[in-house]
Scaffold this active site. Structure first.
Site, PDB file in Angstrom:
ATOM      1  N   TYR A   1       0.860  -1.185   0.000  1.00 40.86           N
ATOM      2  CA  TYR A   1       0.000   0.000   0.000  1.00 40.86           C
ATOM      3  C   TYR A   1       0.895   1.233   0.000  1.00 40.86           C
ATOM      4  CZ  TYR A   1      -3.785   3.130   1.655  1.00 40.86           C
ATOM      5  OH  TYR A   1      -4.703   4.143   1.813  1.00 40.86           O
TER       6      TYR A   1
ATOM      7  N   LYS B   1      -1.254  -1.340  -4.205  1.00 39.60           N
ATOM      8  CA  LYS B   1      -2.267  -0.289  -4.242  1.00 39.60           C
ATOM      9  C   LYS B   1      -1.510   1.021  -4.354  1.00 39.60           C
ATOM     10  CE  LYS B   1      -5.888   2.057  -1.580  1.00 39.60           C
ATOM     11  NZ  LYS B   1      -6.641   2.105  -0.300  1.00 39.60           N
TER      12      LYS B   1
END
Length: 296
Positions: A137, A166
């Protein structure tokens, strides 16, 4: 789980609270059912949008189990499980896996300002501690550090269970480097709802979305339209919801989206400090847009 499953429309799920600030389990189950009906591909509780910094480890495990049980195997259940101390990030990842998470969303180590080698070593330890897929992330606007494309690609090559990133940035050059250099089966997901269309047109695999909390069906259709090459339909959907995607960040996420869900009758308007309710002016703007879209 096949790495190719970590694609499509994923929701960064909010955490509903009662007025006494305990987790509202009934509302949480309703939210899961809302996503099952809409066809959301992946559901990820306990992330940024889920107010994870304010959740205890016991609450996180309980939320993951509740979402897993309510999903009845019909949707991939991931979980946010990361922090800036590597030993703690490893423990959180193990706890999430034990609670039933099928994938781990692990935030880059924030505040410490590690080097790229430090970031690599952080994720190496997490990857070696669990067997489920890990989503890196990268959200430099919150963490204060960027996970460079070269670091992501190095991790993707070195660890079979680091299967996705992400990328919550608007750095299109970095996104292009990720898409061009990724190994087969590695998914690149955006964390920026307003960029879904251009991101996926470049070859991205989907989104981990805030707006999917309110409009899961529309986000699913947008993602699928681009994937299928129907850009005319994708532009139409994007145009319709563009303002809502912006309003979700008129104040700190997840405050605007939780207010919208309150107006939609999905949960109570309750946050844990230091988050506070949306301002009156922002509420008025959100109300107008929800009315225009027929959501209230």
């Amino acid at each position: 789980m096949s790495t190719r499953q970590l694609r499509g429309s994923a929701v960064a799920l909010v955490t509903p609270f009662h007025k006494d600030l305990t987790v509202d389990v009934e509302a949480l189950i309703r939210l899961v059912e809302f996503h099952l009906e809409a066809g959301t591909d992946i559901i990820i509780p306990c992330g940024t949008t889920g107010e994870s910094p304010t959740l205890t480890e016991a609450e996180q495990a309980s939320i993951i189990r509740t979402v897993r049980d309510a999903s009845k195997g019909r949707i991939i259940v991931g979980a946010g499980a990361g922090t800036n101390a590597t030993v703690e990030a490893v423990r959180l990842a193990k706890n999430a896996e034990a609670a039933g998470a099928e994938a781990i969303l692990s935030v880059a180590p924030y505040y410490n300002k590690p080097s790229q080698e430090g970031i690599y070593q952080h994720y190496r330890h997490v990857a070696e501690a669990v067997s489920v897929p890990i989503i890196i992330y990268n959200v430099p606007g919150r963490t204060g550090c960027n996970v460079d494309a070269a670091t992501v690609l190095r991790l993707a090559r070195d660890f079979a269970n680091i299967t996705a990133v992400k990328e919550a940035t608007d750095n299109m050059q970095q996104i292009a480097e990720l898409l061009d250099g990724r190994p087969e089966g590695f998914s690149v997901l955006t964390g920026e709802d307003p960029l879904i269309l251009p991101f996926m047109a470049m070859g991205g695999d989907g989104v981990i979305s805030v707006a999917a909390n309110q409009i899961p069906g529309a986000i699913k259709r947008l993602v699928d339209s681009v994937s299928e090459g129907n850009l005319e339909e994708a532009r139409k959907i994007n145009r319709k919801y563009r303002r809502l995607l912006r309003l979700n960040f008129i104040e700190s996420n997840p405050v605007p989206v939780k207010y919208a869900l309150t107006r939609m009758g999905m949960l109570e308007e309750t946050y844990r400090l230091p988050l506070v309710p949306l301002s009156a002016a922002s509420k008025a703007e959100m109300d107008r847009e929800l009315e225009i879209l027929g959501l209230i």
